[in-house]
Motif scaffolding. Structure first.
Motif, PDB file in Angstrom:
ATOM      1  N   PHE A   1      -2.191   1.406   8.570  1.00  0.00           N
ATOM      2  CA  PHE A   1      -1.236   0.356   8.817  1.00  0.00           C
ATOM      3  C   PHE A   1      -0.587   0.027   7.772  1.00  0.00           C
ATOM      4  O   PHE A   1      -1.278  -0.279   6.695  1.00  0.00           O
ATOM      5  N   HIS A   2       0.427  -0.766   8.067  1.00  0.00           N
ATOM      6  CA  HIS A   2       1.117  -1.330   7.184  1.00  0.00           C
ATOM      7  C   HIS A   2       1.517  -3.000   7.603  1.00  0.00           C
ATOM      8  O   HIS A   2       1.569  -3.474   8.623  1.00  0.00           O
ATOM      9  N   VAL A   3       1.155  -3.878   6.692  1.00  0.00           N
ATOM     10  CA  VAL A   3       1.234  -5.300   6.618  1.00  0.00           C
ATOM     11  C   VAL A   3       2.368  -5.578   5.778  1.00  0.00           C
ATOM     12  O   VAL A   3       2.276  -5.289   4.464  1.00  0.00           O
ATOM     13  N   ARG A   4       3.188  -6.737   6.092  1.00  0.00           N
ATOM     14  CA  ARG A   4       4.240  -7.135   5.062  1.00  0.00           C
ATOM     15  C   ARG A   4       3.705  -8.356   4.386  1.00  0.00           C
ATOM     16  O   ARG A   4       4.312  -9.404   4.618  1.00  0.00           O
ATOM     17  N   ASN A   5       2.768  -8.031   3.488  1.00  0.00           N
ATOM     18  CA  ASN A   5       2.103  -9.121   2.699  1.00  0.00           C
ATOM     19  C   ASN A   5       1.346  -8.451   1.599  1.00  0.00           C
ATOM     20  O   ASN A   5       1.195  -7.351   1.571  1.00  0.00           O
ATOM     21  N   SER A   6       1.142  -9.239   0.478  1.00  0.00           N
ATOM     22  CA  SER A   6       0.851  -8.649  -0.690  1.00  0.00           C
ATOM     23  C   SER A   6      -0.630  -8.050  -0.598  1.00  0.00           C
ATOM     24  O   SER A   6      -1.540  -8.611   0.179  1.00  0.00           O
ATOM     25  N   PRO A   7      -1.194  -7.147  -1.627  1.00  0.00           N
ATOM     26  CA  PRO A   7      -2.555  -6.604  -1.339  1.00  0.00           C
ATOM     27  C   PRO A   7      -3.507  -7.877  -1.562  1.00  0.00           C
ATOM     28  O   PRO A   7      -4.455  -8.143  -1.255  1.00  0.00           O
ATOM     29  N   GLY A   8      -3.050  -8.908  -2.447  1.00  0.00           N
ATOM     30  CA  GLY A   8      -3.919 -10.057  -2.985  1.00  0.00           C
ATOM     31  C   GLY A   8      -4.042 -11.010  -1.719  1.00  0.00           C
ATOM     32  O   GLY A   8      -5.159 -11.376  -1.484  1.00  0.00           O
ATOM     33  N   ALA A   9      -3.058 -11.158  -0.939  1.00  0.00           N
ATOM     34  CA  ALA A   9      -3.202 -12.105   0.235  1.00  0.00           C
ATOM     35  C   ALA A   9      -4.115 -11.336   1.154  1.00  0.00           C
ATOM     36  O   ALA A   9      -4.903 -12.080   1.728  1.00  0.00           O
ATOM     37  N   LEU A  10      -4.016 -10.020   1.398  1.00  0.00           N
ATOM     38  CA  LEU A  10      -4.719  -9.403   2.237  1.00  0.00           C
ATOM     39  C   LEU A  10      -6.250  -9.596   1.955  1.00  0.00           C
ATOM     40  O   LEU A  10      -7.221  -9.704   2.650  1.00  0.00           O
ATOM     41  N   ARG A  11      -6.468  -9.133   0.634  1.00  0.00           N
ATOM     42  CA  ARG A  11      -7.898  -9.133  -0.018  1.00  0.00           C
ATOM     43  C   ARG A  11      -8.373 -10.503  -0.075  1.00  0.00           C
ATOM     44  O   ARG A  11      -9.951 -10.726   0.641  1.00  0.00           O
TER      45      ARG A  11
END
Length: 144
Positions: A10-20
């Motif tokens: 799925f897609h999230v409108r935020n950066s990989p760093g924020a998700l990590r």
């Protein structure tokens, strides 16, 4: 030990760093997994974090059962991965692969569910899939 692999992207409108960063914190899993109602006994080490999560299960839609699971969580160059050990004989390995895409992040959520018996695996895999799909919605609402 029988096992099944479940994948959801799925897609999230935020950066990989924020998700990590979010997925690397044990407290983030309260509500991110609809079954997880609490975390405690968090121990952080250089390479990984270990903690106990409380999953609230309903058995036969009548009996409430708090399943205390041991979780190991670690960051990787491409995301976050971990392992869950349940006292009921279920093991779960998971990985969130985070790929920058279209002004946000594609999240590939992979679960490998193992259990001692086929009926237990069927139950655990069904619950894991429900959680996996709900997690996409919750994560998107929280960060996207």
């Amino acid at each position: 030990m029988p096992k099944v692999t479940l994948r959801h992207t799925f897609h999230v409108r935020n950066s990989p760093g924020a998700l990590r960063a979010h997925l690397s914190q044990p407290q983030s899993y309260v509500g991110l997994s609809p079954l997880v109602v609490a975390v405690h006994d968090v121990e952080r080490a250089e390479e990984e974090t270990r903690y106990v999560a409380v999953e609230r299960l309903r058995l036969f839609k009548l009996v409430k059962y708090d399943n205390r699971i041991k979780v190991t969580l670690r960051g990787t160059p491409s995301g976050v991965e971990g392992r869950v050990v349940s006292p009921g004989g279920v093991r779960l390995d998971y990985r969130f692969r985070l790929t920058e895409s279209g002004g946000g992040t594609d999240v590939e959520d992979t679960l490998v569910v193992q259990a001692w018996t086929r009926p237990l695996l069927t139950f655990a895999a069904r619950k894991a899939r429900e959680v996996q799909l709900a997690r996409a919605e919750v994560l998107t609402a929280r960060l996207g």
